[in-house]
Design a protein around this motif. Structure first.
Motif, PDB file in Angstrom:
ATOM      1  N   MET A  70      -8.518  -5.916  10.884  1.00 20.47           N
ATOM      2  CA  MET A  70      -8.344  -4.565  10.346  1.00 20.47           C
ATOM      3  C   MET A  70      -6.964  -4.032  10.745  1.00 20.47           C
ATOM      4  N   GLN A  71      -6.649  -4.158  12.018  1.00 20.41           N
ATOM      5  CA  GLN A  71      -5.373  -3.784  12.646  1.00 20.41           C
ATOM      6  C   GLN A  71      -5.140  -2.276  12.668  1.00 20.41           C
ATOM      7  N   SER A  72      -5.234  -1.603  11.532  1.00 23.20           N
ATOM      8  CA  SER A  72      -5.052  -0.151  11.512  1.00 23.20           C
ATOM      9  C   SER A  72      -5.725   0.428  10.277  1.00 23.20           C
ATOM     10  N   ILE A  73      -6.041   1.724  10.344  1.00 19.87           N
ATOM     11  CA  ILE A  73      -6.588   2.423   9.179  1.00 19.87           C
ATOM     12  C   ILE A  73      -5.481   3.129   8.402  1.00 19.87           C
TER      13      ILE A  73
ATOM     14  N   LYS B  61       0.720   3.496   6.566  1.00 21.18           N
ATOM     15  CA  LYS B  61       2.074   3.418   7.119  1.00 21.18           C
ATOM     16  C   LYS B  61       2.172   2.315   8.168  1.00 21.18           C
ATOM     17  N   SER B  62       1.107   2.126   8.923  1.00 22.99           N
ATOM     18  CA  SER B  62       1.111   1.094   9.956  1.00 22.99           C
ATOM     19  C   SER B  62       0.937  -0.289   9.348  1.00 22.99           C
ATOM     20  N   LEU B  63       0.054  -0.412   8.367  1.00 21.51           N
ATOM     21  CA  LEU B  63      -0.133  -1.699   7.693  1.00 21.51           C
ATOM     22  C   LEU B  63       1.159  -2.150   7.027  1.00 21.51           C
ATOM     23  N   ALA B  64       1.903  -1.203   6.473  1.00 21.51           N
ATOM     24  CA  ALA B  64       3.200  -1.546   5.864  1.00 21.51           C
ATOM     25  C   ALA B  64       4.201  -1.964   6.942  1.00 21.51           C
ATOM     26  N   TYR B  65       4.205  -1.255   8.061  1.00 26.00           N
ATOM     27  CA  TYR B  65       5.150  -1.553   9.144  1.00 26.00           C
ATOM     28  C   TYR B  65       4.932  -2.962   9.697  1.00 26.00           C
ATOM     29  N   ILE B  66       3.677  -3.347   9.879  1.00 20.24           N
ATOM     30  CA  ILE B  66       3.402  -4.671  10.437  1.00 20.24           C
ATOM     31  C   ILE B  66       3.396  -5.760   9.365  1.00 20.24           C
ATOM     32  N   MET B  67       3.691  -5.367   8.114  1.00 22.21           N
ATOM     33  CA  MET B  67       3.786  -6.313   6.995  1.00 22.21           C
ATOM     34  C   MET B  67       2.468  -7.074   6.804  1.00 22.21           C
ATOM     35  N   ARG B  68       1.380  -6.304   6.817  1.00 22.03           N
ATOM     36  CA  ARG B  68       0.057  -6.905   6.770  1.00 22.03           C
ATOM     37  C   ARG B  68      -0.246  -7.563   5.425  1.00 22.03           C
TER      38      ARG B  68
ATOM     39  N   VAL C 286     -20.623  -8.259  11.061  1.00 19.35           N
ATOM     40  CA  VAL C 286     -19.217  -7.942  10.803  1.00 19.35           C
ATOM     41  C   VAL C 286     -18.524  -7.495  12.092  1.00 19.35           C
ATOM     42  N   GLY C 287     -17.359  -8.096  12.334  1.00 18.56           N
ATOM     43  CA  GLY C 287     -16.504  -7.665  13.424  1.00 18.56           C
ATOM     44  C   GLY C 287     -15.163  -7.214  12.900  1.00 18.56           C
ATOM     45  N   ALA C 288     -14.448  -6.431  13.705  1.00 20.54           N
ATOM     46  CA  ALA C 288     -13.122  -5.954  13.320  1.00 20.54           C
ATOM     47  C   ALA C 288     -12.172  -6.098  14.500  1.00 20.54           C
ATOM     48  N   HIS C 289     -10.921  -6.399  14.185  1.00 21.26           N
ATOM     49  CA  HIS C 289      -9.845  -6.437  15.184  1.00 21.26           C
ATOM     50  C   HIS C 289      -8.919  -5.261  14.898  1.00 21.26           C
ATOM     51  N   ILE C 290      -8.562  -4.517  15.929  1.00 27.80           N
ATOM     52  CA  ILE C 290      -7.583  -3.447  15.745  1.00 27.80           C
ATOM     53  C   ILE C 290      -6.444  -3.595  16.758  1.00 27.80           C
ATOM     54  N   ILE C 291      -5.301  -3.037  16.393  1.00 30.48           N
ATOM     55  CA  ILE C 291      -4.142  -2.991  17.284  1.00 30.48           C
ATOM     56  C   ILE C 291      -3.828  -1.526  17.563  1.00 30.48           C
TER      57      ILE C 291
ATOM     58  N   MET D 155      -8.987   6.212  15.231  1.00 27.86           N
ATOM     59  CA  MET D 155      -9.560   5.029  14.586  1.00 27.86           C
ATOM     60  C   MET D 155     -10.992   4.792  15.046  1.00 27.86           C
ATOM     61  N   ALA D 156     -11.327   5.202  16.271  1.00 24.19           N
ATOM     62  CA  ALA D 156     -12.711   5.089  16.737  1.00 24.19           C
ATOM     63  C   ALA D 156     -13.640   5.918  15.852  1.00 24.19           C
ATOM     64  N   ASP D 157     -13.219   7.131  15.512  1.00 23.22           N
ATOM     65  CA  ASP D 157     -14.030   8.004  14.660  1.00 23.22           C
ATOM     66  C   ASP D 157     -14.252   7.387  13.286  1.00 23.22           C
ATOM     67  N   GLU D 158     -13.227   6.741  12.758  1.00 22.93           N
ATOM     68  CA  GLU D 158     -13.344   6.100  11.448  1.00 22.93           C
ATOM     69  C   GLU D 158     -14.240   4.873  11.512  1.00 22.93           C
TER      70      GLU D 158
END
Length: 312
Positions: free
Chosen positions: A147-150, A153-160, A181-186, A200-203
């Motif tokens: 997942m990395q981020s919700i 702007k962050s997904l674009a920055y890390i070139m996901r 289902v599992g998720a990985h976040i940064i 991101m915890a709330d989401e």
């Protein structure tokens, strides 16, 4: 929940009645962000040597990796049951026949009780999920999505290479087939404030995510992120700040979500920042101590809308 947060080991013991250990394997997959489909350099932070054990190498046949891993874990921990963890790169990124062969080969070992499959949310489809659904009838199957981020702007920055809606679609398609289902976040991406990372915890609380891995952003050698950091250093988590952050985050997280990882570690010879100079056990001990000092518990500050949430 016996401890102050719901650990993966605790969850597995509840399900199987004994300790279950992960055996990491490298089945030789690549990634659409490396093979030219989406890009050739990978995500901005990606260096698989930062988390791949030396025993986990695609040059070794899959069954040999499994046998070697089980042998080691038996000798060291007296382990008796195992999950095969398909870890490096994108482990659903192959034709269905090849995936079926690999997954069934891994499950053929009599002491293997299931699979954990690390992948990208843009690399699953109905056919692959149907295969995993079939396997889940007899074994534990966990699909771990990056997942990395919700935040776009962050997904674009890390070139996901995919957006957040792609992640949510994969999560619901997987959950609806009865697959875990599992998720990985940064956390700590330079595009986000501390509060945005905490939010991101709330989401996550609102969606059918059963397992969570939390990684602080690490800068490692031979990545685009290292190139950026060395020319224009950005703030990374200082150790004491991270201890407080992770407790704050877990307090906001649903109690039924299983925490598979609280922090990232990389080999010292390739890690650029942050340099904490702590062992894994020292970090874990300090996190547990911080929970105790603050009398904090998972979910104690969880404020999600229960009418919208779908618990697993």
């Amino acid at each position: 929940m016996m401890n102050r947060y719901y650990s993966f080991g605790e969850y597995l013991k509840e399900i199987f009645g004994k300790k279950v250990y992960k055996v990491n394997v490298d089945a030789g997959f690549t990634c659409p962000n490396r093979d030219g489909t989406l890009g050739t350099t990978g995500c901005i932070y990606c260096n698989n040597d930062s988390f791949r054990p030396s025993s986990c190498a695609p040059s070794k046949p899959l069954i040999d990796q499994i046998k070697n891993g089980i042998g080691y874990l038996k000798a060291r921990y007296k382990a008796k049951a195992f999950l095969v963890y398909f870890q490096p790169y994108t482990n659903t990124y192959a034709p269905i026949d090849h995936l079926e062969k690999l997954y069934k080969e891994a499950l053929s070992h009599p002491e293997v009780v299931g699979l954990a499959i690390g992948t990208r949310p843009d690399c699953v489809d109905d056919e692959k999920l149907e295969l995993l659904q079939m396997l889940s009838k007899t074994h534990m199957i966990i699909v771990e999505y990056g997942m990395q981020s919700i935040y776009e702007k962050s997904l674009a920055y890390i070139m996901r290479g995919h957006d957040y809606s792609t992640f949510l679609k994969a999560v619901y398609n997987t959950h609806e087939r009865g697959i875990l289902v599992g998720a990985h976040i940064i956390v700590g991406i330079p595009t986000e404030t501390r509060e945005e990372s905490l939010a991101m915890a709330d989401e996550i609380n609102l969606h059918p995510i059963k397992f969570l891995k939390i990684h602080q952003l690490q800068v490692v050698k031979d990545t685009l992120l290292a190139y950026i950091y060395e020319r224009d250093p950005f703030p990374v988590f200082e150790y004491e700040n991270y201890l407080d952050f992770i407790v704050d985050f877990i307090e906001r997280l649903r109690q039924d979500i299983v925490i598979q990882r609280l922090f990232a570690t990389s080999p010292e010879d390739i890690l650029i920042a942050p340099k904490w100079n702590k062992t894994k056990q020292e970090i874990l001990n300090d996190i547990n101590r911080r929970f105790e000092e603050r009398n904090a518990r998972q979910g104690s500050k969880c404020s999600f809308d229960r009418n919208r949430a779908i618990c697993c």
